[in-house]
Design an enzyme around this catalytic site. Structure first.
Site, mmCIF file in Angstrom:
data_model
loop_
_atom_site.group_PDB
_atom_site.id
_atom_site.type_symbol
_atom_site.label_atom_id
_atom_site.label_comp_id
_atom_site.label_asym_id
_atom_site.label_seq_id
_atom_site.Cartn_x
_atom_site.Cartn_y
_atom_site.Cartn_z
ATOM 1 N N SER A 260 0.812 -1.217 0.000
ATOM 2 C CA SER A 260 0.000 0.000 0.000
ATOM 3 C C SER A 260 0.848 1.270 0.000
ATOM 4 O O SER A 260 0.384 2.329 -0.434
ATOM 5 C CB SER A 260 -0.933 0.015 1.210
ATOM 6 O OG SER A 260 -0.194 -0.115 2.417
ATOM 7 N N ASP B 76 -4.253 7.315 9.897
ATOM 8 C CA ASP B 76 -3.896 6.015 10.484
ATOM 9 C C ASP B 76 -2.472 5.978 11.029
ATOM 10 O O ASP B 76 -2.080 5.030 11.696
ATOM 11 C CB ASP B 76 -4.117 4.873 9.486
ATOM 12 C CG ASP B 76 -3.177 4.899 8.285
ATOM 13 O OD1 ASP B 76 -2.226 5.707 8.263
ATOM 14 O OD2 ASP B 76 -3.407 4.102 7.352
ATOM 15 N N HIS C 17 0.493 5.525 6.803
ATOM 16 C CA HIS C 17 0.619 5.799 5.369
ATOM 17 C C HIS C 17 0.892 7.277 5.124
ATOM 18 O O HIS C 17 0.192 8.133 5.682
ATOM 19 C CB HIS C 17 -0.661 5.384 4.629
ATOM 20 C CG HIS C 17 -0.914 3.920 4.661
ATOM 21 N ND1 HIS C 17 -1.638 3.319 5.665
ATOM 22 C CD2 HIS C 17 -0.528 2.929 3.817
ATOM 23 C CE1 HIS C 17 -1.703 2.020 5.431
ATOM 24 N NE2 HIS C 17 -1.029 1.760 4.321
#
Length: 242
Positions: free
Chosen positions: A60, A206, A209
């Site tokens: 990701s 979060d 990221h």
């Protein structure tokens, strides 16, 4: 010779500090938290296989989780190359939730076309799950071996494991990347999230990221590592950004 990108002191242990994990490694069980939920690659237009390509094989962090498509590191690099007159096509082969084993399983189709450079950004989810360090090393080594057998230059980017599984695991995990960079003599960027990990201002909510600004910082560091591997620019492109 192995080329090592600069690494800021004090940031190596900051990856995923906000994640919660079980007390011990859970090798055969899915963790409470992945770097991002696993996803299937989105269908994309068939690339121009005649252009030299730079492929980012990752999770990701490569896919650009939480960002607009144009804000991902591969997209930012593509814009830089275009502006500088470099004729490369950048391919984002990032899949959210992927491990080193997942990256290895899709390597062959990721290397379709005239691939000149493979940037490997894998291992964050291995660390989050507490997967065996030996498996991480074996998988990444196989990715490097297969890429090199096709004449593809490799850039290996290092990753950090969260501290939840103990100091020994964290240290062994970190050492995997250094050992591979040395044994295979590949270009090495010691920590993909250097300068970004642990900084709330550079990450989305979060805490794991990068946000748009964090992505730009990573892209600049990747560029400095990658640039010596590229052919000189052609055409009338403008000078690339520093």
């Amino acid at each position: 010779m192995t080329r090592i990108a600069p690494l800021s002191i004090g940031l190596l242990a900051l990856l995923c500090v906000s994640c919660t994990q079980p007390d011990g490694p859970a090798v055969d069980a899915r963790p409470a938290v992945d770097l991002a939920p696993a996803t299937r690659p989105s269908p994309a237009p068939r690339p121009n296989l005649t252009r030299p390509r730079i492929v980012f094989l990752g999770d990701s962090l490569t896919a650009g989780y939480g960002l607009a498509k144009e804000q991902s590191v591969p997209s930012l690099l593509q814009a830089r190359l275009h502006a500088g007159g470099y004729p490369y096509e950048v391919v984002n082969a990032g899949v959210s939730g992927d491990t080193s084993a997942g990256g290895l399983s899709r390597l062959d189709w990721s290397l379709e076309g005239d691939v000149k450079v493979l940037v490997i950004e894998l291992g964050a989810n291995d660390g989050l799950r507490g997967l065996p360090v030996a498996s991480l090393k074996r998988n990444l080594g196989e990715v490097i071996t297969r890429a090199r057998s096709r004449g593809v230059a490799v850039v290996l980017t290092g990753m950090e494991a969260p501290p939840n599984f103990g100091e020994a695991y964290t240290s062994e995990f970190r050492q995997v990347y250094r050992d591979l960079a040395t044994s295979f003599d590949v270009t090495f960027m010691p920590f993909y999230l250097d300068g970004v990990a642990g900084n709330p201002a550079l990450n989305i909510a979060d805490g794991m990221h990068p946000n748009a600004e964090g992505s730009r910082i990573i892209e600049r560091e990747v560029w400095h590592t990658l640039r010596p591997l590229l052919d000189p620019p052609t055409g009338a492109g403008r000078s690339s950004r520093k």
